[in-house]
Design a protein around this motif. Structure first.
Motif, short mmCIF file in Angstrom:
data_model
loop_
_atom_site.label_atom_id
_atom_site.label_comp_id
_atom_site.label_asym_id
_atom_site.label_seq_id
_atom_site.Cartn_x
_atom_site.Cartn_y
_atom_site.Cartn_z
N GLU A 1 57.52 89.77 -3.92
CA GLU A 1 58.52 88.77 -3.52
C GLU A 1 59.95 89.26 -3.76
O GLU A 1 60.84 89.04 -2.94
N ALA A 2 60.18 89.92 -4.88
CA ALA A 2 61.55 90.28 -5.27
C ALA A 2 62.20 91.25 -4.28
O ALA A 2 63.40 91.19 -4.04
N THR A 3 61.42 92.16 -3.72
CA THR A 3 61.98 93.13 -2.77
C THR A 3 61.64 92.80 -1.32
O THR A 3 62.17 93.43 -0.40
N GLY A 4 60.74 91.82 -1.12
CA GLY A 4 60.36 91.45 0.24
C GLY A 4 59.54 92.52 0.94
O GLY A 4 59.57 92.63 2.17
N GLN A 5 58.78 93.28 0.18
CA GLN A 5 58.01 94.39 0.73
C GLN A 5 56.53 94.29 0.33
O GLN A 5 56.20 93.69 -0.70
N TRP A 6 55.70 94.92 1.15
CA TRP A 6 54.29 95.08 0.80
C TRP A 6 54.14 96.42 0.07
O TRP A 6 54.45 97.47 0.63
N LEU A 7 53.68 96.36 -1.17
CA LEU A 7 53.48 97.57 -1.96
C LEU A 7 52.12 98.17 -1.63
O LEU A 7 51.10 97.48 -1.66
N VAL A 8 52.10 99.46 -1.32
CA VAL A 8 50.85 100.18 -1.02
C VAL A 8 50.75 101.34 -2.00
O VAL A 8 51.63 102.21 -2.01
N SER A 9 49.69 101.35 -2.81
CA SER A 9 49.69 102.24 -3.97
C SER A 9 48.61 103.32 -3.98
O SER A 9 48.69 104.25 -4.79
N ARG A 10 47.58 103.23 -3.14
CA ARG A 10 46.50 104.21 -3.18
C ARG A 10 46.79 105.39 -2.25
O ARG A 10 47.35 105.23 -1.17
N HIS A 11 46.35 106.57 -2.68
CA HIS A 11 46.61 107.80 -1.92
C HIS A 11 46.06 107.72 -0.51
O HIS A 11 46.76 108.07 0.46
N ALA A 12 44.83 107.28 -0.34
CA ALA A 12 44.22 107.26 0.98
C ALA A 12 44.99 106.36 1.94
O ALA A 12 45.22 106.71 3.11
N ASP A 13 45.44 105.21 1.44
CA ASP A 13 46.18 104.28 2.29
C ASP A 13 47.57 104.82 2.63
O ASP A 13 48.00 104.78 3.79
N VAL A 14 48.28 105.33 1.63
CA VAL A 14 49.62 105.86 1.86
C VAL A 14 49.56 107.03 2.84
O VAL A 14 50.35 107.12 3.79
N SER A 15 48.61 107.93 2.62
CA SER A 15 48.48 109.10 3.49
C SER A 15 48.19 108.69 4.93
O SER A 15 48.78 109.24 5.88
N SER B 1 52.75 106.61 -7.09
CA SER B 1 51.41 106.10 -7.41
C SER B 1 50.34 106.90 -6.69
O SER B 1 49.32 107.27 -7.29
N ALA B 2 50.54 107.17 -5.39
CA ALA B 2 49.55 107.92 -4.63
C ALA B 2 49.29 109.29 -5.26
O ALA B 2 48.15 109.77 -5.29
N ASN B 3 50.32 109.89 -5.81
CA ASN B 3 50.18 111.22 -6.43
C ASN B 3 49.53 111.17 -7.80
O ASN B 3 49.26 112.23 -8.39
#
Length: 402
Positions: free
Chosen positions: A33-47, A321-323
């Motif tokens: 909510e604070a940044t208005g963004q969806w956080l994506v933290s896993r390597h497979a998803d980010v990649s 996080s992905a790393n």
């Protein structure tokens, strides 16, 4: 879900990795909510998302601001947005393809490799200065001046003008942080105008009298009668400085801080610099990633890890996080300078994969190599403090003795 993710907290910036682990385990895709963004933290998803053409660094190639549910940028910031919007980092579609193809004609692997003796000489000179002083701030003495000197040498910026580049770069990249302040925006706009004016004058000189430098090669680069416009030349030169500089500086500072607090790994690296340095550089980029977050706009409704994300949303792809993802890296919180399999994403992926990655690796190899060989007694003087920025994450200084 509430999360301890807090990019404005000095404590979080200093050590975000426990929070990242919680996100990967409990909420790998979550709205913040604070940044208005969806956080994506896993390597497979980010990649995967870095390669997904349903996302974009910008949306303006497909939608107007109101159509996309966003407010137009402040007109007072126009010089920054013109500069940034004509560079590879924020372009999409055919514009990105066209400019990258033209830039690649000039900024070739052969040109980068030809720089090796120059980079080695500059790194050695900087390390000599640090040794003669008996130590000091490794960041201001070695990490910062090296990439600036290299890109200045590449572009043919006269030595007398090179002191201008670092302040301009720092001011402009301040806009890449989350919710930059009015003061940050003012400094970025001023730097954008000054840097652009300087480069336009330099471009005029190179058009009249081409040299052997990269700027002359960029001016001459053509394909099917097409060439870079003056604005595209200016934006490309600024991006080469800013992207290459910030990544190299912070990998150097963060990397040496990691080595100095992992003495067994530092000793192993020193035991055979030639054998271990290539894998060590990759590991240092993974372990304390200089660019912690890379943002993308959602151009079409998508689903990530079972979570539906609507068009118009902004994703925060958490590189740091992905790393450190245990699903992709064995013992990810352990520094291992001999780590052979290391699919870190510190240089991005997909069409926006860092064009300057070979140059960054060359600079890191030469600067770390010079310090490892010539400063075997390098010792930390005091624990460093992190800069307040989260997206581009680095130390304020790294005081050492030699």
């Amino acid at each position: 879900m509430t999360t301890r993710f807090d990019p404005r907290s000095a404590e979080f910036i200093a050590h975000p990795y426990d929070v990242y682990a919680e996100l990967r385990a409990d909420a790998p895709v979550v709205f913040h909510e604070a940044t208005g963004q969806w956080l994506v933290s896993r390597h497979a998803d980010v990649s995967a998302l870095l390669r997904d053409r349903r996302l974009g660094r910008t949306y303006t190639h497909r939608f107007g601001h109101e159509e996309f549910g966003q407010s137009p940028p402040d007109p007072a910031h126009e010089p920054f947005h013109t500069l940034n919007g004509n560079g590879l980092l924020d372009l999409e579609g055919p514009d990105h393809t066209r400019i990258r193809r033209l830039v690649a004609k000039a900024f070739t692997p052969r040109m980068v490799e030809a720089l090796r003796p120059t980079v080695a000489r500059l790194a050695d000179e900087l390390v000599t200065g640090l040794l003669e002083e008996g130590g000091g701030d490794l960041i201001s003495a070695v990490a910062e001046p090296l990439p600036v000197a290299v890109i200045a040498e590449m572009l043919g910026v006269p030595a007398a003008d090179r002191h201008l580049l670092r302040p301009w770069s720092a001011a402009i990249t301040g806009m890449f942080e989350l919710n930059p302040s009015a003061g940050t925006a003012e400094r970025a706009v001023r730097a954008s105008v000054e840097f652009s004016d300087y480069l336009r004058a330099l471009i005029g000189e190179r058009r009249a009298a081409p040299g052997e430098d990269l700027l002359s090669a960029l001016i001459a680069a053509q394909e099917d009668g097409d060439a870079l416009s003056e604005q595209e030349l200016v934006s490309t030169c600024v991006l080469l400085l800013n992207a290459g500089h910030e990544a190299t500086v912070n990998t150097t500072g963060n990397g040496w801080w990691a080595l100095l607090r992992n003495p067994a790994q530092l000793a192993l690296l020193r035991s055979d610099v030639d054998a271990h340095l290539p894998t060590a550089i990759e590991e240092l980029m993974r372990f304390d990633t200089p660019l912690q977050m890379f943002e993308r706009w959602v151009l079409e409704d998508i689903e990530v890890a079972g979570v539906r994300i609507p068009r118009g949303s902004e994703l925060a792809l958490l590189f740091g996080s992905a790393n450190r993802d245990e699903a992709r890296f064995a013992a990810p919180d352990r520094l291992d300078v001999t780590r052979a399999e290391n699919p870190h994403i510190s240089f991005g992926a997909g069409i926006h994969y860092c064009l300057g990655a070979p140059l960054a690796r060359l600079e890191l190899i030469e600067s770390f190599g010079a310090l490892l060989r010539r400063a075997p007694d390098l010792t930390l003087l005091r624990e460093p403090v992190w800069q307040p920025g989260y997206v581009i994450r680095g130390l304020t200084e790294l005081q050492v003795t030699t």
